[in-house]
Design an enzyme around this catalytic site. Structure first.
Site, PDB file in Angstrom:
ATOM      1  N   ARG A  80       1.199  -1.180   0.150  1.00  0.00           N
ATOM      2  CA  ARG A  80       0.039  -0.154   0.068  1.00  0.00           C
ATOM      3  C   ARG A  80       0.810   1.388   0.009  1.00  0.00           C
ATOM      4  O   ARG A  80       0.482   2.307  -0.633  1.00  0.00           O
ATOM      5  CB  ARG A  80      -1.021   0.010   1.194  1.00  0.00           C
ATOM      6  N   LYS A 183      -2.714   6.545   1.294  1.00  0.00           N
ATOM      7  CA  LYS A 183      -2.592   6.858   2.570  1.00  0.00           C
ATOM      8  C   LYS A 183      -1.762   8.053   2.899  1.00  0.00           C
ATOM      9  O   LYS A 183      -0.403   7.787   3.005  1.00  0.00           O
ATOM     10  CB  LYS A 183      -2.267   5.562   3.358  1.00  0.00           C
ATOM     11  N   GLU A 219     -16.523   6.579   4.079  1.00  0.00           N
ATOM     12  CA  GLU A 219     -15.849   5.836   5.309  1.00  0.00           C
ATOM     13  C   GLU A 219     -15.916   6.898   6.387  1.00  0.00           C
ATOM     14  O   GLU A 219     -16.339   8.105   6.055  1.00  0.00           O
ATOM     15  CB  GLU A 219     -14.448   5.119   4.927  1.00  0.00           C
TER      16      GLU A 219
END
Ligand code: PLP
Length: 341
Positions: A80, A183, A219
């Protein structure tokens, strides 16, 4: 060292002994170094400071009942970070370098790994920043990758209690074709104001909707959303949702436990139909959601009685935590033992 009060720890920065660093310069990664310096000497024109060229990860190491120390899905975090770095045109460590440095940081700070009984764990924070100087908006030519660790307490000190959540219809954290799927610090910067407003009103977390139509659920601040209904685990599939490794794991476990898994667009209108709702991420695994307030309709949806955790959420939480602490068989091969030597 003075014994830390392990079970009294919160989720905050506690100084440990060492952090591990590696710099990318002249077109390659240099030597991995271990330092006790908590500060980074940095150029004032570094791209991370001005243009947010930075990405990070979060994972945990757990001391199990058997004394072994386990990392949970470190390979997924490494992948990620590479995906985040690619989008911001940053150099990223290979999966091997990422894992090597994470393990080194844990080994160097072994005395900070909380004992099994405390329910606490060692949080690992890998950070990648553009350190090269630029004034124009473009990618840096130098990067720093560093890994620090800090012991964190059991997320639920007073037990596993459902949280109140508010839908924020006045702010977005990520644009539909923006950076929600990676992220990066910018997403967090965009959520601080909205999160603070929610806290002032007594809510633990914000639920964000799709920025364009406000029709679908995205989210929570730093956790994915799921709902459970009619034997189904339902979780939003959206480009502006960060692919949570906890959610990825819960989808597998839900399926193992006999739930049908739906990863699709989830309409806000479905909220009243869920039997259980939760927010999931590394910090808490699952924060059961007791209620969701929608300010536009001035309506609150309550799950269960709003005070107890639903049985599916409890089962999923216990299974995932059990794997992390070595109490439940790791049939999917998600954990990696860290040899302290
Ligand atoms: C990190 C993060 C999560 C949780 O991801 P995990 O891999 O499960 O810890 C969820 N949402 C956002 C926005 C995040 O940054």
């Amino acid at each position: 060292m003075k014994e830390l009060n392990w079970s009294g720890l919160g989720f905050g920065y506690v100084k440990t002994d060492y952090n591990v660093r590696c710099a990318w310069k002249d077109g390659k990664w240099g030597e991995v170094t271990v330092t006790n310096d908590e500060y980074i000497p940095i150029h004032m024109a570094a791209t991370c400071l001005h243009y947010g060229q930075e990405a990070f990860e979060g994972l945990k190491a757990f001391r199990g009942k058997d004394g072994k120390v386990r990392l949970f899905r470190v390979d997924e975090n490494a992948k990620r970070l590479r995906s985040s770095a690619d989008y911001l045109l940053m150099e990223a460590p290979s999966e091997e370098l990422f894992t090597e440095m994470v393990i080194k940081a844990i080994q160097a700070n072994a005395r900070f790994i909380p004992p099994y009984e405390s329910g606490a764990s060692l949080y690992v924070r890998p950070l990648l920043i553009g350190t090269g100087a630029q004034v124009g908006v473009k990618a840096a030519d130098e990067y720093l990758f560093l890994v620090f660790v800090t012991p964190v307490g059991p997320y639920f000190k007073e037990g596993f209690k459902p949280i109140p959540v508010i839908i924020d219809r006045d702010h977005d954290r990520a644009a539909p074709l923006g950076t929600g799927h990676v992220k990066v610090g910018g997403n967090y910067a965009a959520s601080i104001y909205s999160g603070e407003l929610a806290h002032e009103k007594g809510y633990s977390s914000v639920l964000y909707l799709d920025a364009k139509q406000k029709k679908y659920i995205d989210e929570c601040n730093a956790a994915n959303f799921f709902g459970i209904r009619d034997g189904k685990y339902i979780t939003p599939n959206s480009h502006s949702v960060l692919p949570s490794i906890t959610n990825l794991s819960l989808r597998q476990l839900a399926s193992d436990l006999g739930l049908k898994v739906e990863n699709r667009e989830v309409e806000v209108d479905e909220l009243p139909t869920f039997e259980e709702c939760g927010a999931c991420g590394t910090a808490a695994v699952i924060s059961a959601i007791g209620s969701i307030y929608d300010p536009m309709l001035d309506k609150t949806y309550v799950y269960g009685n709003g005070k107890e955790v639903g049985s599916w959420s409890k089962k999923l939480y216990d299974t995932l935590r059990g794997i992390q602490y070595g109490e439940v068989e790791d049939v999917h091969g998600w954990t990696k033992e860290v040899i302290l030597g």
